[in-house]
Design a protein around this motif. Structure first.
Motif, mmCIF file in Angstrom:
data_model
loop_
_atom_site.group_PDB
_atom_site.id
_atom_site.type_symbol
_atom_site.label_atom_id
_atom_site.label_comp_id
_atom_site.label_asym_id
_atom_site.label_seq_id
_atom_site.Cartn_x
_atom_site.Cartn_y
_atom_site.Cartn_z
ATOM 1 N N GLU A 3 14.512 2.815 -0.088
ATOM 2 C CA GLU A 3 13.543 2.705 0.998
ATOM 3 C C GLU A 3 12.727 3.982 1.124
ATOM 4 O OE1 GLU A 3 15.656 1.712 4.562
ATOM 5 O OE2 GLU A 3 15.369 -0.446 4.220
ATOM 6 N N ILE A 4 11.523 3.808 1.601
ATOM 7 C CA ILE A 4 10.671 4.963 1.917
ATOM 8 C C ILE A 4 10.312 4.901 3.395
ATOM 9 C CG2 ILE A 4 9.716 5.205 -0.411
ATOM 10 C CD1 ILE A 4 7.248 3.698 0.526
ATOM 11 N N LYS A 5 10.053 6.054 3.986
ATOM 12 C CA LYS A 5 9.720 6.126 5.407
ATOM 13 C C LYS A 5 8.236 6.438 5.561
ATOM 14 C CE LYS A 5 14.369 7.536 6.735
ATOM 15 N NZ LYS A 5 15.221 8.626 7.262
ATOM 16 N N ILE A 6 7.561 5.613 6.359
ATOM 17 C CA ILE A 6 6.119 5.736 6.516
ATOM 18 C C ILE A 6 5.782 5.961 7.987
ATOM 19 C CG2 ILE A 6 3.899 4.564 6.256
ATOM 20 C CD1 ILE A 6 5.104 3.004 3.939
ATOM 21 N N VAL A 7 4.992 7.007 8.242
ATOM 22 C CA VAL A 7 4.456 7.247 9.578
ATOM 23 C C VAL A 7 3.220 6.367 9.716
ATOM 24 C CG1 VAL A 7 3.486 8.922 11.187
ATOM 25 C CG2 VAL A 7 5.308 9.608 9.610
ATOM 26 N N LEU A 8 3.248 5.451 10.660
ATOM 27 C CA LEU A 8 2.200 4.444 10.817
ATOM 28 C C LEU A 8 1.034 4.978 11.664
ATOM 29 C CD1 LEU A 8 4.634 1.484 11.418
ATOM 30 C CD2 LEU A 8 3.395 2.019 9.305
ATOM 31 N N PRO A 9 -0.104 4.267 11.643
ATOM 32 C CA PRO A 9 -1.281 4.762 12.375
ATOM 33 C C PRO A 9 -1.045 5.030 13.854
ATOM 34 C CG PRO A 9 -1.921 3.022 10.855
ATOM 35 C CD PRO A 9 -0.428 3.092 10.818
ATOM 36 N N ASP A 10 -0.109 4.324 14.490
ATOM 37 C CA ASP A 10 0.152 4.559 15.916
ATOM 38 C C ASP A 10 1.120 5.708 16.151
ATOM 39 O OD1 ASP A 10 2.556 3.518 15.099
ATOM 40 O OD2 ASP A 10 2.543 1.809 16.482
ATOM 41 N N PRO A 17 10.641 -1.057 1.775
ATOM 42 C CA PRO A 17 11.153 -0.962 0.405
ATOM 43 C C PRO A 17 10.165 -0.220 -0.488
ATOM 44 C CG PRO A 17 10.446 -3.192 0.884
ATOM 45 C CD PRO A 17 10.425 -2.453 2.175
ATOM 46 N N GLU A 18 10.674 0.621 -1.372
ATOM 47 C CA GLU A 18 9.825 1.340 -2.319
ATOM 48 C C GLU A 18 8.981 0.338 -3.110
ATOM 49 O OE1 GLU A 18 10.229 4.620 -5.941
ATOM 50 O OE2 GLU A 18 11.978 3.502 -5.238
ATOM 51 N N GLY A 19 7.673 0.656 -3.283
ATOM 52 C CA GLY A 19 6.780 -0.239 -4.006
ATOM 53 C C GLY A 19 5.989 -1.165 -3.108
ATOM 54 N N VAL A 20 6.225 -1.111 -1.792
ATOM 55 C CA VAL A 20 5.464 -1.941 -0.861
ATOM 56 C C VAL A 20 3.994 -1.559 -0.949
ATOM 57 C CG1 VAL A 20 5.739 -0.347 1.090
ATOM 58 C CG2 VAL A 20 5.370 -2.781 1.521
ATOM 59 N N THR A 21 3.078 -2.531 -0.846
ATOM 60 C CA THR A 21 1.654 -2.225 -0.876
ATOM 61 C C THR A 21 1.148 -1.904 0.520
ATOM 62 O OG1 THR A 21 0.943 -4.506 -0.537
ATOM 63 C CG2 THR A 21 1.330 -3.798 -2.820
ATOM 64 N N VAL A 22 0.017 -1.217 0.569
ATOM 65 C CA VAL A 22 -0.606 -0.915 1.862
ATOM 66 C C VAL A 22 -0.901 -2.214 2.597
ATOM 67 C CG1 VAL A 22 -2.588 0.130 2.990
ATOM 68 C CG2 VAL A 22 -1.613 1.215 0.961
ATOM 69 N N LYS A 23 -1.384 -3.207 1.867
ATOM 70 C CA LYS A 23 -1.721 -4.493 2.479
ATOM 71 C C LYS A 23 -0.502 -5.122 3.146
ATOM 72 C CE LYS A 23 -4.072 -8.820 1.303
ATOM 73 N NZ LYS A 23 -4.723 -9.585 0.204
ATOM 74 N N VAL A 25 2.139 -3.514 4.283
ATOM 75 C CA VAL A 25 2.495 -2.725 5.462
ATOM 76 C C VAL A 25 1.625 -3.138 6.651
ATOM 77 C CG1 VAL A 25 2.506 -0.406 6.476
ATOM 78 C CG2 VAL A 25 3.321 -0.745 4.135
ATOM 79 N N VAL A 26 0.319 -3.264 6.413
ATOM 80 C CA VAL A 26 -0.599 -3.626 7.496
ATOM 81 C C VAL A 26 -0.278 -5.028 8.011
ATOM 82 C CG1 VAL A 26 -3.012 -4.014 8.118
ATOM 83 C CG2 VAL A 26 -2.396 -2.094 6.630
ATOM 84 N N SER A 27 0.042 -5.949 7.094
ATOM 85 C CA SER A 27 0.385 -7.322 7.506
ATOM 86 C C SER A 27 1.610 -7.346 8.394
ATOM 87 C CB SER A 27 0.629 -8.198 6.272
ATOM 88 O OG SER A 27 -0.549 -8.364 5.542
ATOM 89 N N SER A 28 2.553 -6.438 8.147
ATOM 90 C CA SER A 28 3.773 -6.394 8.957
ATOM 91 C C SER A 28 3.501 -5.881 10.364
ATOM 92 C CB SER A 28 4.819 -5.500 8.281
ATOM 93 O OG SER A 28 4.455 -4.132 8.380
ATOM 94 N N LEU A 29 2.370 -5.184 10.534
ATOM 95 C CA LEU A 29 2.026 -4.635 11.842
ATOM 96 C C LEU A 29 1.172 -5.616 12.641
ATOM 97 C CD1 LEU A 29 1.074 -1.030 10.686
ATOM 98 C CD2 LEU A 29 3.255 -1.774 11.642
ATOM 99 N N ASP A 30 0.046 -5.992 12.079
ATOM 100 C CA ASP A 30 -0.885 -6.909 12.743
ATOM 101 C C ASP A 30 -1.802 -7.494 11.680
ATOM 102 O OD1 ASP A 30 -2.713 -8.295 14.235
ATOM 103 O OD2 ASP A 30 -3.150 -6.664 15.633
ATOM 104 N N PRO A 31 -1.549 -8.709 11.233
ATOM 105 C CA PRO A 31 -2.361 -9.311 10.163
ATOM 106 C C PRO A 31 -3.854 -9.336 10.478
ATOM 107 C CG PRO A 31 -0.412 -10.637 10.629
ATOM 108 C CD PRO A 31 -0.484 -9.597 11.697
ATOM 109 N N ARG A 32 -4.216 -9.326 11.760
ATOM 110 C CA ARG A 32 -5.630 -9.362 12.124
ATOM 111 C C ARG A 32 -6.364 -8.101 11.692
ATOM 112 N NH1 ARG A 32 -4.821 -10.427 18.389
ATOM 113 N NH2 ARG A 32 -3.286 -8.797 17.898
ATOM 114 N N VAL A 33 -5.639 -6.999 11.573
ATOM 115 C CA VAL A 33 -6.263 -5.728 11.179
ATOM 116 C C VAL A 33 -6.761 -5.784 9.736
ATOM 117 C CG1 VAL A 33 -5.847 -3.243 10.879
ATOM 118 C CG2 VAL A 33 -4.863 -4.452 12.834
ATOM 119 N N LEU A 34 -6.139 -6.635 8.917
ATOM 120 C CA LEU A 34 -6.536 -6.735 7.509
ATOM 121 C C LEU A 34 -8.006 -7.111 7.364
ATOM 122 C CD1 LEU A 34 -3.521 -8.550 5.811
ATOM 123 C CD2 LEU A 34 -4.290 -6.202 5.436
ATOM 124 N N ALA A 35 -8.513 -7.894 8.279
ATOM 125 C CA ALA A 35 -9.884 -8.378 8.176
ATOM 126 C C ALA A 35 -10.916 -7.271 8.268
ATOM 127 C CB ALA A 35 -10.149 -9.421 9.258
#
Length: 638
Positions: A3-10, A17-23, A25-35
């Motif tokens: 696992e890797i630890k990521i400081v999120l925008p908030d 998990p190691e190898g997770v994409t930015v997309k 990560v964002v989907s796990s927070l709020d899929p609407r932000v992807l747009a």
């Protein structure tokens, strides 16, 4: 799985998990932000949304509507445009396609000429590519692999770019959407479907790498925005800008001309244009004298040895003209600073003499390439409101702050808002690290002390020092860089400038290079477009026009004209045997602030009837009252 630890925008921290994409990560927070997210910063590095994360770090998101987000969006649109061009016109070669201010372009080698009909075809194909929702895929390969790939496609420009990379560059990145692959550093938007608003604008010629000795390519310009509304507003501004184009208004208002007989980039001012210029320059002289500047004037040519000593010969000579007199080589000055340093050096200076402020409306010549010449905005001969301040290091802060205040005052007088940038050390600089640090700190501290907000423009300083740039905003919200303050520890060192300090020892002064309006010609061009040629009363080359109803009113009209001229009012007479309505419409077309109609009633009463260019009638009044009205409205400026 690791696992890797990521400081999120908030600001929160979460494990992934190691190898997770930015997309992901964002989907796990709020899929609407992807747009609305085009890319991200991870540990301060800009990366694609499809990039896998393999280490701990801090994640920031780049919104499509931000300045950085729009740049990424536009660069991605340029790739889609290049794909569409090659789909429609097989055999076309691509070169470079960057994002630029307000848009993008791509340069192509094409045996025929792109037409407006071709642009429509390209736009249609681009819309098809966008609907295909093609992901932008990044691949890192060795430089050799990239060269072989583009050689196989016959893309000679890409091969040249790759071969010219520094030897230490071993790997490069390629981006692919569908069947199109391009050499690019990235990042790009996640997929083509994120492109929602774009427009191809025009075609122009452009030499490969900006060198007229190279092949002429065709450059297709376009623009793109996050929303359709933003695009429509931009296109509206473009249409308004065409109406305000200073080259068109320069002809229509009889201000200036650029004649091929005289030479490209050389401005010939007509009487009205010269009057406008004189009003600006007279205002400048008055304001500089109020602030303790001394007027100076240097020659147009100086020995080449001086330009070598200053560093201009090594760093700027491609922009200079040279001549020879009696076997001695001279450089025609592109800047005024050398003469000002010689004035300083003409006698011993004491700390009590400082600061010394030298001001010159100095005409300079610069070798601009034909392709970038643009009326008053980019000329080969122009005049700068140039000043150089020589002071002690302790005086730097107050002098910089005073210049910034002067700029603010000038922008208010001429009707502009502005933004501020601090430009730091470029790659081709001269001088020591210590001097650059001191100069940069001096500029930054002065901005902070003046409570001025500013952006950092990395690596865009002058070769001899960092600078503050003031970017004014015109009526169409376009930005123009005019005023600048450059802090220079280097040239005083090269020219051995000294002053005797309070301790009786010799010390080195610091030099501030600065302009307030910049090039007078360029500022005039900006003014013309800002006001659409309808200058404020104090700046109008002609403030009033006398319009007679019939020939019998001419003698009285001549009397009024003499009175106005005697009072310093800039007036013209229209005593032609034409209909009154025609003469008024023509005066309005010339954007003259006041039309003074003279008929039987005015002649009998000894009055005038002023009509404003907007159409309002002020009613009959004595000539003296009109003079007082004009003088009162101009008083705060003159």
């Amino acid at each position: 799985m690791k696992e890797i630890k990521i400081v999120l925008p908030d600001g929160s921290k979460r494990a992934y998990p190691e190898g997770v994409t930015v997309k992901e990560v964002v989907s796990s927070l709020d899929p609407r932000v992807l747009a609305v997210t085009v890319a991200a910063r991870f540990n301060r590095g800009l990366i694609d949304m499809n990039r896998s994360l393999t280490e701990d770090g801090t994640l920031e998101l780049v919104d499509v509507a931000s300045r950085e987000g729009l740049e990424i969006l536009r660069h991605s649109i340029s790739h889609v445009m290049a794909q569409a061009v090659q789909d429609i016109f097989p055999g076309v070669l691509v070169s470079i396609g960057p994002a630029i201010e307000d848009g993008f372009y791509y340069d192509f080698e094409y045996d025929n000429t792109f037409t407006l009909e071709d642009l429509e075809k390209i736009e249609t194909r681009m819309q098809e590519i966008i609907k295909e929702d093609l992901p932008f895929m990044r691949e890192e390969v060795s430089r050799g692999e990239a060269i072989s790939f583009f050689q196989g496609k016959g893309e000679s420009y890409k091969v040249e770019l790759l071969k010219d990379l520094p030897e230490e560059v071993k790997t490069v990145s390629l981006y692919r959407q569908g069947g199109y692959t391009d050499l690019c550093r990235g990042p790009h938007i996640p997929s083509t479907s994120m492109i929602r608003a774009f427009k191809l604008l025009n075609v122009a010629g452009a030499y490969w790498r900006g060198d007229e000795r190279n092949k002429m390519l065709q450059r297709i310009y376009g623009t793109g925005f996050a929303t359709r509304k933003d695009l429509e507003e931009y296109l509206r501004i473009i249409e308004e800008a065409k109406k305000r184009d200073h080259r068109k208004l320069g002809r229509d208002l009889d201000l200036f001309q650029v004649s091929e007989e005289a030479g490209a980039g050389l401005i010939i001012f007509h009487p009205k244009g010269t009057m406008l210029r004189t009003l600006i320059e007279d205002w400048e002289r008055k304001e500089h004298l109020k602030r303790g500047y001394g007027m100076v004037m240097g020659p147009q040519i100086l020995k080449v040895d001086l330009w070598k000593k200053s560093g201009h010969f090594d760093h700027y000579r491609e922009n200079m003209y040279f001549t020879e007199v009696e076997g001695q080589s001279y450089g025609i000055k592109p800047m005024n600073c050398l003469s000002h340093m010689l004035i300083y050096k003409s006698k011993m200076r004491s700390y009590r003499d400082l600061p010394l402020r030298y001001f010159e409306l100095g005409t300079v010549h610069r070798h601009e390439k034909t392709g970038v010449l643009h009326g008053l905005m980019r000329a080969r001969q122009f005049t700068q409101d140039d000043a150089h301040i020589l002071c002690t290091p302790e005086q730097l802060n107050s002098e910089i702050r005073a210049i910034a205040d002067f700029v603010g005052y000038a922008m208010k007088i001429f009707g502009f808002e502005y933004e501020v940038e601090l430009s730091t050390r470029p790659g081709n600089s001269i001088g020591t690290d210590e001097d650059w640090d001191l100069a940069t700190s001096a500029l930054e501290n002065a901005l902070k002390d003046n409570a001025m907000s500013y952006d950092i423009n990395e690596g865009d300083g002058a070769f001899y020092g960092p600078k503050i740039d003031f970017k004014l905003k015109d009526a169409l919200k376009r930005k123009w860089q005019c005023a600048t303050i450059q802090c220079d520890f280097t040239l005083p060192e090269r020219f051995d400038l000294t002053y005797v300090g309070a301790d009786g020892e010799k010390h080195r002064p610091v030099m501030l290079h600065r302009v307030i309006l910049g090039a007078i010609e360029r500022f005039m061009g900006i003014l013309i477009e800002h006001y659409g040629g309808a200058f404020p009363l104090w700046l109008s080359p002609v403030q009033a026009v006398l319009v007679t109803v019939t020939d019998r009113h001419i003698p009285y009209g001549e009397t009024v004209c003499s009175q106005l001229l005697e009072a310093g009012i800039r007036v013209e007479s229209d005593f032609r045997n034409e209909k009154l309505g025609y003469k008024i419409r023509e005066a309005q077309t010339q954007k003259i602030p006041y039309m003074l109609v003279i008929g039987d009633k005015e002649m009998a009463s000894g009055q005038v009837a002023p009509r404003e260019r907007g159409g309002d009638n002020l009613g009959a009044m004595p000539v003296s009252s009109f003079i007082e009205l004009v003088q009162d409205r101009c008083r705060r400026y003159l």
